[in-house]
Design a protein around this motif. Structure first.
Motif, PDB file in Angstrom:
ATOM      1  N   GLU A 135       7.697 -42.154   5.718  1.00  0.00           N
ATOM      2  CA  GLU A 135       7.337 -42.212   4.302  1.00  0.00           C
ATOM      3  C   GLU A 135       8.147 -43.335   3.662  1.00  0.00           C
ATOM      4  OE1 GLU A 135       4.929 -40.432   3.310  1.00  0.00           O
ATOM      5  OE2 GLU A 135       4.799 -39.017   4.978  1.00  0.00           O
ATOM      6  N   ASN A 136       7.472 -44.217   2.948  1.00  0.00           N
ATOM      7  CA  ASN A 136       8.136 -45.366   2.355  1.00  0.00           C
ATOM      8  C   ASN A 136       8.702 -45.007   0.984  1.00  0.00           C
ATOM      9  OD1 ASN A 136       7.340 -46.911   4.569  1.00  0.00           O
ATOM     10  ND2 ASN A 136       5.433 -47.544   3.578  1.00  0.00           N
ATOM     11  N   ALA A 137       9.989 -45.294   0.793  1.00  0.00           N
ATOM     12  CA  ALA A 137      10.606 -45.088  -0.514  1.00  0.00           C
ATOM     13  C   ALA A 137      10.062 -46.131  -1.484  1.00  0.00           C
ATOM     14  CB  ALA A 137      12.120 -45.188  -0.402  1.00  0.00           C
ATOM     15  N   THR A 138      10.089 -45.779  -2.760  1.00  0.00           N
ATOM     16  CA  THR A 138       9.616 -46.706  -3.794  1.00  0.00           C
ATOM     17  C   THR A 138      10.794 -47.122  -4.667  1.00  0.00           C
ATOM     18  OG1 THR A 138       9.103 -44.875  -5.298  1.00  0.00           O
ATOM     19  CG2 THR A 138       7.341 -45.622  -3.831  1.00  0.00           C
ATOM     20  N   GLY A 139      10.555 -48.180  -5.465  1.00  0.00           N
ATOM     21  CA  GLY A 139      11.576 -48.617  -6.415  1.00  0.00           C
ATOM     22  C   GLY A 139      12.883 -49.031  -5.768  1.00  0.00           C
ATOM     23  N   VAL A 140      12.811 -49.574  -4.549  1.00  0.00           N
ATOM     24  CA  VAL A 140      14.044 -49.965  -3.848  1.00  0.00           C
ATOM     25  C   VAL A 140      14.640 -51.185  -4.533  1.00  0.00           C
ATOM     26  CG1 VAL A 140      15.051 -50.644  -1.647  1.00  0.00           C
ATOM     27  CG2 VAL A 140      13.109 -49.054  -1.698  1.00  0.00           C
ATOM     28  N   THR A 141      15.903 -51.055  -4.942  1.00  0.00           N
ATOM     29  CA  THR A 141      16.569 -52.141  -5.668  1.00  0.00           C
ATOM     30  C   THR A 141      17.982 -52.322  -5.136  1.00  0.00           C
ATOM     31  OG1 THR A 141      15.306 -51.606  -7.660  1.00  0.00           O
ATOM     32  CG2 THR A 141      17.252 -53.008  -7.933  1.00  0.00           C
ATOM     33  N   LYS A 142      18.306 -53.530  -4.749  1.00  0.00           N
ATOM     34  CA  LYS A 142      19.668 -53.854  -4.305  1.00  0.00           C
ATOM     35  C   LYS A 142      20.565 -53.947  -5.532  1.00  0.00           C
ATOM     36  CE  LYS A 142      22.243 -57.661  -2.147  1.00  0.00           C
ATOM     37  NZ  LYS A 142      22.135 -58.975  -1.460  1.00  0.00           N
TER      38      LYS A 142
END
Length: 624
Positions: free
Chosen positions: A313-320
């Motif tokens: 399942e792909n996470a959303t809103g990924v931000t470094k």
């Protein structure tokens, strides 16, 4: 001559009769003993299988003509024994042969038992299981028993961390292995023989009860040492620890990565609910990542590249955020399986990649995120039910309360804890998925937040319960005009500063008095704090309803106990001073009350700033 010819004729006749008899005998016994060494071909593709038993398929021409119950062996010898013989040896093992159901004369299968060890084996077929049974056929090609290729879980571990790994196979490849050896190698392939040179050794153990579909003797556990440097390793299993002798029996080649470790926060969450998490590395693992990283949640380890696994399942809103931290949102598709039986918890691997394009590489060890049923507090209804019932109780605890909501774990042994304002409930019992009971413990008076912690994390409800002052007094009777020490039990006393008399009314620029808590003896008129606050710089005021007397010299023993001295030979005036001349406390029944702020004009919350009236706080002045 004629006589001689007659002898010859008679001899021919006898020979013919004998020949016919022999032919008849051979024909009569051909079903059980007829055998010709036919060449057969092993048709398995590939021509190999793992330890622990397998099945060889073969085909030939008329290999089983006239044979009803064939048997066989596999051998490491160059040629098959000409007769079946007895028993199995290390180089010749009996196998069970089954004729093909469609063309029984031309082929079949041979069940290779677990006793067949590593190596190349020739198939030998016999007419029966009699020790003298003749060979019926042999294979022209060989079948190899080789090491099992296993699946490693997890596929990565944190640098500097000892990581347990399970190696699983669909075959019982460890069935004949009594002593296991193991090692980690940076080579792409495992050494064929056990070694201690150029590798990192570890001690594996068989998994006693593997998870289906892995069979018994089909899995081993091995711990990656914390000393492994960052890199990719082959994980190798052997049938012993004899250097250059013990053979490779199982492998997961180039399958385990030692990567920077990460921490997931929160590490637990609700099933089927989008939940933000942070992934924080032990090092600057995001250095060099110019775009946004990729994050997936997988049940079965972390694939080496983004999109390389199944069931992810792909996470959303990924931000470094920094070179060592990112934020992502767990999707609602990360959920428990309905069963049956329905899952109660499930652990997902949190996998971080250099990007979210197919082929982007894994850059951190797997973190763990565990889900459980989503918990809600309170019932919307109708009818609506508060998160806690009753909604208030004494500060010293001891009250049985019910926590109302949904998603509470009912499985035996499921972890659940409940607190009110940080004070844990005791005797916590999950009655159902919508109700939990428990007993309150001592807490300072005032509103309290409900916290329910399960495997899904902690859910809270603000101002769900109110702790009220509730006290008990010993002794609870005394003679008129006597002086008696009172031992008062309650809760929240450590947060109060006790003084004596009517607290000073501060000037406008002066701070409120700190020692404004009091212990009073009050009659049926009670005590009313709001009164005449005075006009600064006035230094005193009057209570609307003055206490009968004050218990002075308060000694805090603990948060739950204070001791004070009660003089029944006099009473208080409305300004908080002792009457002069003295007026003794009349005989009768009174109440002992703890007040958090006795300043005239102070705004008090009933039950939280003054102790509630209870049977435990009743005090009687009587001569008998």
């Amino acid at each position: 001559m004629r006589k001689s010819q007659r002898r010859a004729g008679a001899h021919w006749l006898r020979a013919g009769i004998a020949t016919a008899a022999v032919a008849t005998a051979v024909f009569a016994t051909s079903t059980a003993a007829f055998a010709v060494d036919v060449t057969v071909t092993i048709t398995n593709s590939p021509l190999s299988g793992p330890l622990g038993g397998s099945t060889i398929s073969f085909t030939g021409t008329n290999v089983f003509n006239g044979i009803t119950t064939p048997t066989g062996r596999v051998t490491t010898l160059a040629t098959c024994p000409t007769t079946f013989g007895t028993g199995s040896t290390a180089t010749s093992v009996i196998v069970t042969v089954t004729k093909d159901g469609t063309t029984p004369a031309d082929g079949g299968t041979a069940a290779v038992p677990a006793a067949v060890g590593l190596g190349s084996w020739r198939l030998c077929l016999y007419a029966s299981s009699a020790s003298t049974a003749a060979i019926a056929g042999h294979s022209s090609n060989l079948y190899s028993v080789i090491e099992a290729t296993t699946t490693a879980s997890p596929t990565s571990g944190g640098s500097g961390l000892a990581t347990p790994i399970t190696l699983s196979s669909t075959d019982p490849f460890l069935q004949t292995v009594t002593t296991l050896g193991g090692l980690f190698s940076t080579a792409a392939t495992c050494p064929a023989l056990y070694t201690t040179t150029g590798v990192t050794n570890a001690t594996p153990t068989k998994v006693a009860t593997p998870v289906a579909p892995t069979p018994a003797n089909g899995a081993a556990s091995i711990t990656a040492p914390a000393t492994l440097a960052n890199g990719t390793y082959s994980v190798c299993l052997y049938n012993g620890t004899a250097a250059n002798t013990s053979k490779l029996v199982g492998k997961s080649e180039a399958a385990f990565n030692v990567l920077p470790g990460v921490a997931i926060n929160p590490a637990v969450g609700p099933s089927g609910v989008t939940t933000p998490i942070t992934v924080t590395g032990s090092t600057a693992f995001l250095t060099g990542v110019t775009g946004q990283p990729g994050v997936t949640l997988n049940r079965n380890g972390c694939p080496g590249t983004y999109g390389g696994g199944s069931g992810q399942e792909n996470a959303t809103g990924v931000t470094k955020i920094t070179n060592s931290k990112l934020v992502a949102t767990v999707p609602a598709t990360v959920a428990l399986l309905p069963g049956p039986p329905a899952e109660t918890t499930a652990a997902y691997n949190v996998c971080t990649y250099a990007g979210s394009a197919a082929g982007d590489v894994l850059i951190a060890a797997a973190g763990t995120y565990t889900i459980a049923p989503n918990v809600t507090l309170g019932i919307v209804g109708p009818p609506a039910v508060a998160p806690v019932t009753p909604t208030a109780g004494p500060a010293q605890g001891g009250s049985t309360v019910t926590i109302n909501g949904s998603g509470f774990p009912t499985a035996p042994g499921a972890a659940v804890s409940v607190s009110l304002g940080g004070s844990p409930l005791t005797n916590v019992t999950v009655v159902s998925s919508s109700a939990i009971t428990g007993v309150t413990t001592a807490h300072a008076p005032g509103p309290a937040t409900l916290s329910v912690t399960t495997a899904a994390g902690t859910k809270t409800a603000s101002n769900a319960y109110t702790f009220s002052y509730g006290i008990s007094v010993t002794p609870n009777t005394a003679a008129p005009s006597s002086t008696v020490f009172l031992d008062i039990l309650g809760a929240g006393f450590s947060g109060l500063t006790f003084g004596t008399g009517n607290p000073t009314i501060p000037a406008a620029a002066s701070p409120a008095p700190a020692d404004n808590a009091r212990v009073f003896l009050v009659d049926n008129n009670g005590y009313r704090a709001p009164g005449t606050a005075g006009t600064p710089p006035a230094t005193a005021g009057s209570w609307t309803n003055a206490p009968v007397q004050e218990c002075t010299g308060v000694i805090p023993i603990s948060d739950a106990e204070i001791i004070c001295s009660l003089d029944l030979s006099n009473t208080l005036d409305t300004d908080g001073t002792q009457n002069a001349p003295a007026v003794a406390v009349p005989t009768g029944t009174y109440t002992v009350m703890v007040v958090s702020d006795a300043t005239p004009g102070a705004t008090l919350v009933a039950g939280t700033d003054t102790s509630i009236i209870s049977s435990g706080s009743t005090f009687t002045v009587s001569s008998f």
